[in-house]
Design a protein around this motif. Structure first.
Motif, PDB file in Angstrom:
ATOM      1  N   GLU A   1      24.041  12.157  60.085  1.00  9.11           N
ATOM      2  CA  GLU A   1      25.382  11.577  60.026  1.00  9.11           C
ATOM      3  C   GLU A   1      26.265  12.404  59.095  1.00  9.11           C
ATOM      4  OE1 GLU A   1      27.474   7.240  59.339  1.00  9.11           O
ATOM      5  OE2 GLU A   1      25.448   7.561  58.610  1.00  9.11           O
ATOM      6  N   VAL A   2      27.465  12.737  59.558  1.00 12.93           N
ATOM      7  CA  VAL A   2      28.407  13.560  58.801  1.00 12.93           C
ATOM      8  C   VAL A   2      29.039  12.731  57.689  1.00 12.93           C
ATOM      9  CG1 VAL A   2      30.498  14.974  58.947  1.00 12.93           C
ATOM     10  CG2 VAL A   2      28.857  14.977  60.848  1.00 12.93           C
ATOM     11  N   LEU A   3      28.976  13.237  56.445  1.00 15.35           N
ATOM     12  CA  LEU A   3      29.556  12.557  55.288  1.00 15.35           C
ATOM     13  C   LEU A   3      31.015  12.930  55.066  1.00 15.35           C
ATOM     14  CD1 LEU A   3      26.606  12.968  52.767  1.00 15.35           C
ATOM     15  CD2 LEU A   3      27.360  10.856  53.896  1.00 15.35           C
ATOM     16  N   LYS A   4      31.336  14.191  55.332  1.00 17.64           N
ATOM     17  CA  LYS A   4      32.707  14.680  55.160  1.00 17.64           C
ATOM     18  C   LYS A   4      32.953  15.740  56.226  1.00 17.64           C
ATOM     19  CE  LYS A   4      31.471  18.208  51.781  1.00 17.64           C
ATOM     20  NZ  LYS A   4      31.836  18.849  50.555  1.00 17.64           N
ATOM     21  N   HIS A   5      34.210  15.985  56.528  1.00 10.44           N
ATOM     22  CA  HIS A   5      34.574  16.932  57.580  1.00 10.44           C
ATOM     23  C   HIS A   5      33.793  18.244  57.438  1.00 10.44           C
ATOM     24  CE1 HIS A   5      37.064  19.047  60.517  1.00 10.44           C
ATOM     25  NE2 HIS A   5      37.059  20.059  59.666  1.00 10.44           N
ATOM     26  N   ILE A   6      33.271  18.726  58.551  1.00 10.56           N
ATOM     27  CA  ILE A   6      32.570  20.010  58.592  1.00 10.56           C
ATOM     28  C   ILE A   6      33.338  20.910  59.554  1.00 10.56           C
ATOM     29  CG2 ILE A   6      30.426  21.214  59.158  1.00 10.56           C
ATOM     30  CD1 ILE A   6      28.945  18.562  58.626  1.00 10.56           C
TER      31      ILE A   6
ATOM     32  N   GLN B   1      27.913  19.534  47.148  1.00  8.50           N
ATOM     33  CA  GLN B   1      27.271  18.316  47.629  1.00  8.50           C
ATOM     34  C   GLN B   1      26.918  18.458  49.101  1.00  8.50           C
ATOM     35  OE1 GLN B   1      30.110  15.226  46.889  1.00  8.50           O
ATOM     36  NE2 GLN B   1      31.682  16.166  48.124  1.00  8.50           N
ATOM     37  N   PRO B   2      26.029  17.595  49.604  1.00 11.85           N
ATOM     38  CA  PRO B   2      25.684  17.662  51.027  1.00 11.85           C
ATOM     39  C   PRO B   2      26.868  17.237  51.889  1.00 11.85           C
ATOM     40  CG  PRO B   2      24.634  15.766  49.986  1.00 11.85           C
ATOM     41  CD  PRO B   2      25.315  16.545  48.897  1.00 11.85           C
ATOM     42  N   ASN B   3      26.892  17.698  53.137  1.00 10.33           N
ATOM     43  CA  ASN B   3      27.944  17.262  54.065  1.00 10.33           C
ATOM     44  C   ASN B   3      27.392  16.350  55.161  1.00 10.33           C
ATOM     45  OD1 ASN B   3      26.670  19.230  55.652  1.00 10.33           O
ATOM     46  ND2 ASN B   3      28.335  20.713  55.417  1.00 10.33           N
ATOM     47  N   VAL B   4      26.070  16.139  55.175  1.00  9.26           N
ATOM     48  CA  VAL B   4      25.451  15.169  56.087  1.00  9.26           C
ATOM     49  C   VAL B   4      24.374  14.390  55.331  1.00  9.26           C
ATOM     50  CG1 VAL B   4      25.827  16.576  58.166  1.00  9.26           C
ATOM     51  CG2 VAL B   4      23.636  16.728  56.962  1.00  9.26           C
TER      52      VAL B   4
ATOM     53  N   GLY C   1      31.526  10.492  59.495  1.00  8.84           N
ATOM     54  CA  GLY C   1      31.073   9.295  60.196  1.00  8.84           C
ATOM     55  C   GLY C   1      30.402   9.573  61.534  1.00  8.84           C
ATOM     56  N   THR C   2      30.516  10.790  62.030  1.00  7.93           N
ATOM     57  CA  THR C   2      29.914  11.146  63.316  1.00  7.93           C
ATOM     58  C   THR C   2      28.401  11.236  63.172  1.00  7.93           C
ATOM     59  OG1 THR C   2      31.864  12.429  63.925  1.00  7.93           O
ATOM     60  CG2 THR C   2      29.843  12.901  65.141  1.00  7.93           C
ATOM     61  N   ARG C   3      27.691  10.640  64.103  1.00  7.83           N
ATOM     62  CA  ARG C   3      26.238  10.844  64.200  1.00  7.83           C
ATOM     63  C   ARG C   3      26.037  12.005  65.162  1.00  7.83           C
ATOM     64  NH1 ARG C   3      23.505   4.807  64.285  1.00  7.83           N
ATOM     65  NH2 ARG C   3      23.886   4.405  62.080  1.00  7.83           N
ATOM     66  N   VAL C   4      25.664  13.148  64.616  1.00  8.82           N
ATOM     67  CA  VAL C   4      25.626  14.392  65.385  1.00  8.82           C
ATOM     68  C   VAL C   4      24.423  14.458  66.311  1.00  8.82           C
ATOM     69  CG1 VAL C   4      25.644  16.901  65.243  1.00  8.82           C
ATOM     70  CG2 VAL C   4      26.802  15.568  63.501  1.00  8.82           C
ATOM     71  N   LEU C   5      23.233  14.249  65.770  1.00  9.33           N
ATOM     72  CA  LEU C   5      22.019  14.289  66.574  1.00  9.33           C
ATOM     73  C   LEU C   5      20.921  13.549  65.847  1.00  9.33           C
ATOM     74  CD1 LEU C   5      20.276  17.764  66.364  1.00  9.33           C
ATOM     75  CD2 LEU C   5      22.177  17.177  64.920  1.00  9.33           C
ATOM     76  N   ARG C   6      19.860  13.228  66.579  1.00  7.46           N
ATOM     77  CA  ARG C   6      18.718  12.548  65.985  1.00  7.46           C
ATOM     78  C   ARG C   6      17.801  13.546  65.294  1.00  7.46           C
ATOM     79  NH1 ARG C   6      18.726  10.524  71.070  1.00  7.46           N
ATOM     80  NH2 ARG C   6      19.471   8.415  71.289  1.00  7.46           N
ATOM     81  N   TYR C   7      17.110  13.069  64.260  1.00  9.19           N
ATOM     82  CA  TYR C   7      16.015  13.832  63.667  1.00  9.19           C
ATOM     83  C   TYR C   7      14.788  13.458  64.484  1.00  9.19           C
ATOM     84  CZ  TYR C   7      13.039  16.092  60.265  1.00  9.19           C
ATOM     85  OH  TYR C   7      12.154  16.953  59.655  1.00  9.19           O
ATOM     86  N   CYS C   8      14.215  14.423  65.171  1.00  7.00           N
ATOM     87  CA  CYS C   8      13.116  14.154  66.083  1.00  7.00           C
ATOM     88  C   CYS C   8      11.850  14.863  65.647  1.00  7.00           C
ATOM     89  CB  CYS C   8      13.476  14.623  67.494  1.00  7.00           C
ATOM     90  SG  CYS C   8      14.884  13.760  68.186  1.00  7.00           S
TER      91      CYS C   8
END
Length: 150
Positions: free
Chosen positions: A123-128, A103-106, A45-52
């Protein structure tokens, strides 16, 4: 106005939660290239950083390794964010296929800022776990020789 905002939103310094590293596993599809890894544990659920990157009008046949297609953000105008010429760490996120991950994790998540400007977040989908590679699904359309369509 929002397109210019997206293009200039890259943070001036590296993001502390992630780091770019060389891919050293010979069985990894990006062997001897680079990937994005967690510098600390990241929660779902964490939004880590923007895609810029540079926002531009989508052109027929336009391809690039770092294009993100904004969908339904500007009516009938198709906009791409191109992180090739001016991006941040997010452009080093590799596709999960054939990496050993099931599967992807973000995921890339489109959003609007408080002022209504377009943003794309990682955005994180599952714990990394710390030092784990951050992986996304590019979608089957990215791979022109693939039947995969997610």
């Amino acid at each position: 106005r929002w397109a210019l905002h997206v293009a200039l939103r890259a943070p001036p310094a590296p993001h502390s939660a992630v780091r770019i590293e060389a891919i050293t596993r010979v069985d990894h599809p990006c062997f001897q290239q680079r990937g994005l890894f967690a510098a600390e544990a990241l929660s779902a659920g964490t939004r880590v950083l923007r895609y810029c990157g540079v926002a531009k009008l989508r052109l027929v046949g336009d391809r690039g390794d770092y294009l993100f297609a904004l969908k339904d953000f500007c009516g009938d105008i198709d906009i791409d964010i191109d992180a090739g010429p001016a991006g941040n760490e997010s452009r080093f996120i590799n596709d999960y296929r054939n990496t050993g991950s099931a599967q992807p994790n973000v995921q890339f998540t489109q959003a609007r800022s408080e002022t209504g400007e377009a943003e794309v977040w990682v955005e994180v989908l599952k714990h990394i776990a710390e030092s784990e590679e951050i992986l996304v699904s590019y979608g089957g359309q990215y791979f022109s020789n693939s039947d995969d369509s997610d």
